[in-house]
Design an enzyme around this catalytic site. Structure first.
Site, short mmCIF file in Angstrom:
data_model
loop_
_atom_site.label_atom_id
_atom_site.label_comp_id
_atom_site.label_asym_id
_atom_site.label_seq_id
_atom_site.Cartn_x
_atom_site.Cartn_y
_atom_site.Cartn_z
N CYS A 146 -5.33 -9.88 5.80
CA CYS A 146 -4.91 -11.03 4.98
C CYS A 146 -5.89 -12.19 5.03
CB CYS A 146 -3.47 -11.58 5.58
SG CYS A 146 -2.78 -12.70 4.53
N HIS A 198 -0.39 -7.08 4.58
CA HIS A 198 -0.01 -6.85 6.08
C HIS A 198 0.41 -5.59 6.49
CE1 HIS A 198 -0.55 -11.19 7.34
NE2 HIS A 198 0.11 -11.47 6.01
N GLU A 245 0.78 -4.39 9.28
CA GLU A 245 1.51 -4.39 10.44
C GLU A 245 2.93 -4.65 10.06
OE1 GLU A 245 -0.60 -6.63 9.48
OE2 GLU A 245 0.37 -8.52 9.79
#
Lengths: 253, 198
Positions: B76, B176, B178
């Site tokens: 990001c 993202h 994650e």
């Protein structure tokens, strides 16, 4: 293509989910972590945890819960409910929440939006607006819907956007809990004036209600609680129906 | 060992949790000595470009990142800081990838670009091994990297932009991983694979 989001909402009290849940196969339906994992597996795009605890121990319990959720969950989640200061926001974000939802506190102190978005970025500041029809306008209610602020909801939404909110969680108090469909008029009026994403909340009862909110009133996401908790609508089936209505959705199964 | 860079703009808990779920040994640090010991670096980030760069400079991490030959994954804002500059606060980046970040035109659609989106186009690279244009990843951003010769995968929102960018040891993703469910985990595992094959 950007998918429209389906967001189950979990009410939390003293670290446990409240409102009955009757998922089969859950060892303990009151455990928010377990329920969150279940929703994620079924295709939820995001989750919202709304803390309704009123005790002094609230903050510590909530931060601990957020840490646990963040460790388990691999999709984004928002935490809301009585958050009133930059310090509290920092604690929750550091614990692993992706966004915080602010409601009564920003009505009492609108500068909190500016401070929080400057410090943490607009992307994690969700302005929750509870709106109810009063005469010829929608007005903003706070304190869990118990207090009318007299503020014009559309003007307030414009203001929170200008102050740096990154997203609007818009709840129609007229429709909340009725399962009679989202307030499309309110939703359209809000979408016409704002250029940040809007999550529709209040009134979801059927898949068609969700389709209408997205197609007719341009909602970016739909949020619901009871229809998911009681498995009246399976997230996977809802996404199938949205897809058949030509709405882009993220398929997970 | 993977080192997650700790600076003012990190979403450290999320990245650390994701690595923990994948049982990948990692450390969170802002010390050059720790970064020197790591096999691969994850450079996360959310928020504003200007304070993020200031925070990197404070610890000398900007110079460290520019000279390293270890695999670096920017996520990001971390990816965005690879570029030369950004319209966001007219800030300067690390400049390891040419180009300037632009703001999405909010007169056309909602900004930020928030939610799940797919690649519109993807080139072969070990980081995106196994991915086509069907998989969804989670995005939250208002500024985007225009496509250039180092674009590995593109995404479409308002316009086409670089979703994955790779130049030598620098790899960046705008979304993202994650927070992107199973697909995001696979992408992180691809990065770990690259690190362990070095």
């Amino acid at each position: 293509m950007l998918a429209k989001r389906i967001i189950p909402c979990l009410d939390i009290k003293d670290g446990r989910t409240v409102k009955g849940v009757n998922f089969e196969g859950l060892r303990d339906a009151g455990d928010p972590v377990e329920l969150a994992r279940r929703y994620a597996k079924e295709g939820a795009d995001e989750l919202v945890f709304l803390d309704i605890t009123a005790t002094k121990e609230k903050r510590k319990t909530l931060v601990k819960l957020v840490e646990k959720i963040a460790l388990e969950l691999d999709i984004p989640f928002t935490v809301g409910g009585g958050i009133g200061s930059v310090e509290e926001i920092a604690d929750l974000l550091h614990a692993g929440a992706d966004k915080v939802s602010l409601n009564s506190a920003i009505v009492r102190n609108p500068d909190l939006i500016n401070e929080a978005s400057r410090q943490f970025g607009s992307q994690c500041i969700v302005a929750a607006v509870d709106a109810k029809s009063q005469g010829d306008q929608w007005e903003v209610f706070i304190s869990g819907g118990s207090k009318n602020t007299g503020k014009n909801a559309l003007k307030w939404i414009k203001e929170v956007e200008e102050r740096g909110a990154g997203e609007i969680l818009l709840t129609s108090m007229d429709r909340d809990g009725t399962k009679s469909g989202f307030d499309l008029e309110l939703l359209s009026a809000v979408n016409d004036i704002t250029s940040i994403p809007v999550i529709a909340s209040g009134g979801a009862g059927t898949s068609q209600h969700c389709i209408d909110a997205i197609k007719k009133a341009k909602a970016d996401a739909v949020l619901a609680a009871s229809i998911f908790h009681f498995q009246e609508i399976e997230i996977h089936d809802l996404k199938e129906k949205l897809k058949n209505a030509d709405i882009p959705v993220r398929e997970t199964i | 060992m993977i080192a997650i860079i700790n600076y003012e703009a990190g979403n450290l808990a999320s990245v650390s949790n994701a690595l923990q779920r994948l049982t990948i040994p990692h450390t969170i640090t802002n010390k050059e000595s720790e970064l020197d010991k790591a096999d691969g670096i994850i450079f996360p980030g959310v928020g504003h470009a200007t304070p993020a760069m200031a925070s990197l400079r404070e610890n000398g991490l900007d110079s460290w990142l520019k000279q390293t030959t270890k695999p670096v994954l920017g996520i990001c804002l971390g990816m965005q800081l690879f570029y030369e500059s950004s319209e966001e606060g007219d800030s300067e980046g690390l400049g390891v990838i040419p180009g300037r970040l632009k703001k999405f035109d909010s007169s056309q659609h909602k900004v930020p670009h928030m939610g799940w989106n797919t690649f519109s186009d993807v080139n072969a690279h070990p980081l995106v091994k196994g991915f086509g244009t069907e998989e969804y990843f989670y995005y939250v951003h208002s500024y985007y990297a225009p496509e250039n010769e180092f674009t590995t995968a593109s995404c479409h929102y308002i316009n086409e932009f670089s979703s994955v960018v790779c130049r030598d040891n620098y790899m960046g993703v705008q979304f993202h991983p994650e927070k992107s469910g199973k697909e995001g985990s696979l992408l992180l595992q691809n990065f770990i694979q690259i690190v362990s094959s070095e």
